[in-house]
Design an enzyme around this catalytic site. Structure first.
Site, mmCIF file in Angstrom:
data_model
loop_
_atom_site.group_PDB
_atom_site.id
_atom_site.type_symbol
_atom_site.label_atom_id
_atom_site.label_comp_id
_atom_site.label_asym_id
_atom_site.label_seq_id
_atom_site.Cartn_x
_atom_site.Cartn_y
_atom_site.Cartn_z
ATOM 1 N N GLU A 257 0.794 -1.236 0.000
ATOM 2 C CA GLU A 257 0.000 0.000 0.000
ATOM 3 C C GLU A 257 0.824 1.283 0.000
ATOM 4 O O GLU A 257 0.871 2.007 1.003
ATOM 5 C CB GLU A 257 -1.004 -0.038 1.174
ATOM 6 N N GLU A 362 -4.451 -9.088 -1.015
ATOM 7 C CA GLU A 362 -4.925 -8.911 0.365
ATOM 8 C C GLU A 362 -6.424 -8.644 0.425
ATOM 9 O O GLU A 362 -6.953 -7.843 -0.344
ATOM 10 C CB GLU A 362 -4.188 -7.753 1.048
#
Ligand SMILES: *[C@@H]1O[C@H](CO)[C@@H](O)[C@H](O)[C@H]1NC(C)=O
Ligand SMILES: *[C@@H]1O[C@H](CO)[C@@H](O)[C@H](O)[C@H]1NC(C)=O
Ligand SMILES: *[C@@H]1O[C@H](CO)[C@@H](O)[C@H](O)[C@H]1NC(C)=O
Ligand SMILES: *[C@@H]1O[C@H](CO)[C@@H](O)[C@H](O)[C@H]1NC(C)=O
Ligand SMILES: *[C@@H]1O[C@H](CO)[C@@H](O)[C@H](O)[C@H]1NC(C)=O
Length: 517
Positions: A257, A362
């Site tokens: 991220e 994820e």
């Protein structure tokens, strides 16, 4: 095998219950949510067993439902040309799409702590559920490089300030005593080679603009500079250290991220990159470092963040031939999928860059402020998983990776209390673990869509609320997975079948071609 094709009838044909070899039933337990968990201990755990292909002309189906069915096996007769007026799904096997890489979960520090909090026999039982031939066929494991929020402390592998040559690079106790032994056990149980995938949350604080693992910060200097080079070399050192334990990685991502590390006061480990910085870091540092290392075949996956950033991120990074030649795929997270249509993110990215695969790295339930933490027996969350996986698969994604393999009943440990849910929840006091509805949701895909399975076209004869996806496996059998998130679906004029709430249903045929006209 020529064009148009026969139909898989959705109905459950009444047939005696046929369980697969070695199967055993769920010991269900209710915690007051809309469905149940299956309880497992050191000596007992439900299993669908090893699945056998049905004889030619028949199919096997596996049903999980809110009412408590869990991969319930049945067999039926294939109807080659159903005369019913109801819904038909028609396979178009000539429409060929992506091939599956695999499904799996993540060996975080928290997952390892929870698994190891059980007795040795229960630990084995839990690992078998995911990885053994009687389990659900996980073949992908994402491994955080050093700490993330699902850790009990903050660390990287190179915390000595100014250690640009990484002389003091060293794996943590969490790797050596917990994650690595568990990964070795998972590998030993697994019928094939596990595809390990590594993602880093933060670079060492001394390499970063903000001098901390958390918050808003990126690498100091510019791509090609000494911090960017040291950070690329850190990846190589990580692969070297794990290889000493006989664990080799299929892929690394460019970092978890990157958008998080660009947010002010981000509460846990993060490293900010813009798309341009990521492009130049891969092109000048990470790509060349891996290429020159003993691990030149390791795949590089960019993004590792929400699909909200697509196709923008892919355009910036993959349009650059210097970066693009080192890159194999684009990794996506599921957060915010509900507000970002798959076709304008995944679909467009695939059509612009078909030579790069899409991979989901994820997902977890219980992350939203409105629906937080562990919910034992939540069927709604099983539906969320199946919906997202089907949508991803129908938009060219080649694999789907869950987040923590196991959590405790509070949804941790997590040092910033960012508690979420997991398909396996451990109760170490009782030496048991609970398999959540999401575990079975994933199983409907991971158990049946083995590596190399290829998605094919499938269409419905009438408008329907059912969600579905179809694959042909390397053994020639067909897998059709159907999700019903609605109370009733009219199947056929004569036989109105009330499939309660959700039906996921995989139909398997041998010798597919004999049914395809
Ligand atoms: C494990 O669960 C099974 C099934 O409920 C039960 O028969 C058995 O006694 C349990 N074993 C232990 C060690 O608690
Ligand atoms: C399938 O059924 C339709 C309508 O009943 C019929 O027109 C068609 O010829 C049948 N096809 C085969 C291959 O039997
Ligand atoms: C490595 O660690 C040792 C012992 O902690 C320390 O003396 C040394 O300065 C460190 N080296 C670097 C390059 O940071
Ligand atoms: C290393 O792992 C492979 C499978 O990944 C296995 O076949 C081999 O025996 C292992 N070697 C050692 C020394 O453990
Ligand atoms: C960031 O957090 C610190 C400490 O909690 C606080 O003092 C500061 O005002 C915050 N900054 C912003 C921009 O929110």
């Amino acid at each position: 095998m020529s064009s148009s094709s026969v139909v898989l009838v959705l109905l459950f044909v009444s047939a005696p219950l046929v369980l697969s070899a070695g199967s055993s039933k769920c010991i269900s337990r209710s915690f007051g949510h809309d469905s149940v968990v299956c309880e497992c201990n050191s000596t007992y755990c439900d299993s669908v067993g090893s699945v056998q292909l049905p004889p030619v002309g028949r199919f096997s189906s596996y049903l999980s439902s809110m009412e408590g069915s869990r991969l319930e096996a049945r067999e039926g007769q294939v109807q080659k040309n159903s005369s019913g007026t109801g819904l038909r799904l028609t396979l178009a096997s000539y429409q060929k799409y992506q091939k599956i890489r695999g499904f799996g979960g993540s060996m975080t520090d928290a997952a390892a702590i929870n698994i190891l909090s059980l007795s040795a026999a229960s630990q084995d039982q839990l690992l078998r559920q995911y990885f053994s031939p009687e389990g659900i066929g996980y073949s992908v494991v994402r491994v955080p490089m050093a700490s993330c929020d699902f850790s009990t402390r903050l660390y990287t592998y190179a915390d000595s300030p100014g250690d640009y040559s990484l002389d003091n690079f060293t794996l943590a106790a969490e790797d050596v005593h917990m994650k690595i032994p568990l990964l070795q056990r998972a590998q030993a149980l697994s019928p094939g080679r596990l595809s390990l995938l590594a993602s880093a949350w933060s670079a060492p604080a001394w390499m970063k603009t903000n001098g901390a693992l958390t918050g808003k910060g990126s690498l100091k200097g510019q791509p090609g500079g000494k911090e960017h080079k040291a950070w690329a070399q850190y990846y190589v050192r990580f692969l070297e250290e794990y290889s000493k334990h006989n664990l080799s990685f299929w892929a690394v991502t460019t970092g978890n991220e990157p958008s998080a590390g660009r947010m002010t006061n981000y509460s846990f480990q993060a490293l900010g990159f813009t798309a341009e910085e990521q492009r130049d870091w891969v092109s000048l540092d990470l790509g060349p470092a891996l290429h020159a290392s003993p691990f030149p075949k390791t795949h590089i996956l960019i993004l590792d963040d929400n699909r909200l950033l697509l196709p923008y991120w892919a355009r910036v990074v993959l349009s650059d031939i210097h970066a693009g030649r080192y890159i194999h795929g684009v990794a996506v997270h599921w957060y915010l999928d509900g507000v970002v249509p798959a076709d304008i993110s995944l679909g467009i990215t695939h059509s612009l860059y078909p030579e790069y695969y899409l991979f989901a790295t994820e997902a977890c339930a219980g992350w939203s402020p409105l629906d937080r933490g562990v919910k034992l027996g939540s069927w709604d969350r099983a539906e969320q998983y199946a919906h997202d996986i089907i949508q991803d698969l129908n938009h060219h994604v080649v694999g789907w990776t869950d987040w923590n393999l196991a959590l405790d009943q509070t949804g941790g440990p997590n040092w910033v209390k960012n508690f979420v849910d997991s398909p396996v929840i451990v109760d170490s006091k009782r030496d048991v673990f609970y398999k959540q509805p999401t575990f079975y949701s994933l199983a409907h895909f991971s158990k049946f869509l083995l590596e190399g399975s290829q998605r094919v076209g499938v269409s419905a004869s009438t408008e329907t609320d059912l969600e579905f996806t179809a694959f042909i496996r390397t053994d020639g059998s067909v897998v059709l997975i159907i999700l019903n998130r609605y109370t009733t679906v009219k199947q056929d004029g004569n036989t109105q079948n009330h499939l309660h709430d959700v039906v996921e249903f995989s139909t398997r045929f041998t010798h597919t071609h004999s049914y395809i006209q």
